[in-house]
Design a protein around this motif. Structure first.
Motif, PDB file in Angstrom:
ATOM      1  N   ASP A 115       0.884  -1.176   0.000  1.00  0.00           N
ATOM      2  CA  ASP A 115       0.000   0.000   0.000  1.00  0.00           C
ATOM      3  C   ASP A 115       0.914   1.216   0.000  1.00  0.00           C
ATOM      4  O   ASP A 115       1.333   1.694   1.051  1.00  0.00           O
ATOM      5  CB  ASP A 115      -0.914  -0.008   1.222  1.00  0.00           C
ATOM      6  CG  ASP A 115      -1.915   1.146   1.243  1.00  0.00           C
ATOM      7  OD1 ASP A 115      -1.698   2.136   0.508  1.00  0.00           O
ATOM      8  OD2 ASP A 115      -2.914   1.057   1.989  1.00  0.00           O
ATOM      9  N   ARG A 116       1.228   1.682  -1.197  1.00  0.00           N
ATOM     10  CA  ARG A 116       2.244   2.731  -1.302  1.00  0.00           C
ATOM     11  C   ARG A 116       1.797   4.038  -0.661  1.00  0.00           C
ATOM     12  O   ARG A 116       2.601   4.740  -0.046  1.00  0.00           O
ATOM     13  CB  ARG A 116       2.624   2.933  -2.768  1.00  0.00           C
ATOM     14  CG  ARG A 116       3.352   1.725  -3.335  1.00  0.00           C
ATOM     15  CD  ARG A 116       3.686   1.902  -4.799  1.00  0.00           C
ATOM     16  NE  ARG A 116       4.293   0.681  -5.329  1.00  0.00           N
ATOM     17  CZ  ARG A 116       4.621   0.518  -6.592  1.00  0.00           C
ATOM     18  NH1 ARG A 116       4.395   1.485  -7.469  1.00  0.00           N
ATOM     19  NH2 ARG A 116       5.170  -0.613  -7.000  1.00  0.00           N
ATOM     20  N   ALA A 117       0.527   4.382  -0.797  1.00  0.00           N
ATOM     21  CA  ALA A 117       0.045   5.614  -0.172  1.00  0.00           C
ATOM     22  C   ALA A 117       0.249   5.556   1.343  1.00  0.00           C
ATOM     23  O   ALA A 117       0.716   6.532   1.956  1.00  0.00           O
ATOM     24  CB  ALA A 117      -1.421   5.848  -0.514  1.00  0.00           C
ATOM     25  N   VAL A 128       2.942   8.583  -4.995  1.00  0.00           N
ATOM     26  CA  VAL A 128       2.409   7.321  -5.512  1.00  0.00           C
ATOM     27  C   VAL A 128       2.445   7.318  -7.033  1.00  0.00           C
ATOM     28  O   VAL A 128       2.834   6.319  -7.665  1.00  0.00           O
ATOM     29  CB  VAL A 128       0.984   7.085  -4.997  1.00  0.00           C
ATOM     30  CG1 VAL A 128       0.345   5.878  -5.679  1.00  0.00           C
ATOM     31  CG2 VAL A 128       0.988   6.884  -3.477  1.00  0.00           C
TER      32      VAL A 128
END
Length: 316
Positions: free
Chosen positions: A167-169, A219
């Motif tokens: 979950d990059r965010a 992102v």
């Protein structure tokens, strides 16, 4: 308003690098850290351009739009310095002021140490220059901080990048908040059975210097890449120790500036190195401490950082 433009540059190191740039004049190379990209310098690019400089912020090897080789061994400090020198050559072939934050700071310090003929001045943010130690670093960090310490954990294959890519965010939001002057000041030590990001709490609200648009921008910059390249930098810590034997305790001769926040655990944990910085950086012009600032120096305190940078640049 000064425009930030983007292009790809074939650095003479052989890597095709994405750069963001603004302005004309003497070259200032801005090297980001982990887990960032060119975007961390968004406030400096326009300010330096307006002050009469050609400001260039690359996505470094393995990061964001630049990407990089699959081989972890291709991320040594010699490769990273080669990229910086290769960009200087490709952008005019003269000399540059090299500015680095976080991981970008050791690249800047080593570029000034190894290729002083290409460096008019050097600026390190957060991470001071540390002389080469007598033993490889990873085992020492494991003894001091344990297996959960992020630099030790990043030696493992696959799992570290999988955690950040999940979950990059959330990864950007939690990292940027936790290590900031507004965050809890938590050391990046994974709890038992957890990951590095488990040491970084979710903020109830973002600090004033960081917006949801900023998180979305990070992102988006990583849309075509992953975190394997960035984490490969850490997998070369012991290799870097081997490769830099020829520069053991060598001085850094170009004019230098060091900037850090007084709430940055990286800097406050390196007070002895900072106090003795001029022993190995004899042309150190100034050390600037930013009150209440955490690790993300140029993002948390852009106006103060810009003022310090421009004063240093104009004095060269």
């Amino acid at each position: 308003m000064t425009e930030i433009t983007h292009r790809f540059v074939d650095a003479q190191s052989g890597l095709r690098m994405h750069v963001a740039e603004a302005g004309e004049g003497p070259l200032v190379l801005l090297l980001h850290g982990f887990p960032e990209c060119w975007y961390s310098w968004r406030h400096q690019l326009t300010a330096l351009a307006d002050a009469g400089f050609h400001a260039v912020a690359p996505d470094q090897r393995g990061y964001a739009r630049t990407g990089g080789p699959a081989d972890p061994a291709a991320y040594s400090i010699l490769h990273l310095v080669g990229d910086a020198v290769g960009l200087i050559e490709a952008l005019g072939g003269g000399r540059a002021v090299v500015v680095g934050h976080d991981w970008g700071a050791p690249v800047a310090w080593h570029t000034a140490q190894m290729r002083p003929d290409k460096v008019r001045g050097v600026v390190g943010m957060s991470v001071p220059h540390r002389p080469r130690t007598s033993t490889p670093p990873v085992a020492s960090m494991r003894r001091m901080f344990g297996d959960g310490f992020y630099m030790v954990r990043f030696q493992e294959p696959d799992a570290p990048e999988a955690e950040f890519d999940r979950d990059r965010a959330a990864a950007f939001r939690r990292m940027l908040y936790a290590a900031s002057g507004d965050g809890p000041g938590t050391a990046l030590i994974a709890p038992e059975g957890g990951g590095v990001l488990d040491a970084c709490p979710e903020p109830e609200k973002l600090p004033a210097w960081l917006t949801e648009d900023d998180i979305a921008a990070y992102v988006a910059e990583y849309a075509g890449s992953d975190f394997t390249g960035p984490i490969n930098w850490y997998r070369n810590l012991d290799r870097n120790w081997d490769l830099t034997a020829a520069w053991h305790r060598a001085q850094i001769s170009p004019p230098a500036l060091y900037i850090a926040g007084d709430r940055d655990l990286v800097a406050t944990g390196a007070t002895r190195a900072i106090e003795h910085l001029s022993d190995f950086v004899p042309n150190l012009r100034d050390t600037v401490w930013l009150s209440g600032c955490g690790h993300w120096t140029q993002q948390e305190r852009p106006a103060e950082v810009n003022d310090a940078l421009i004063a240093f640049l104009r004095a060269l």
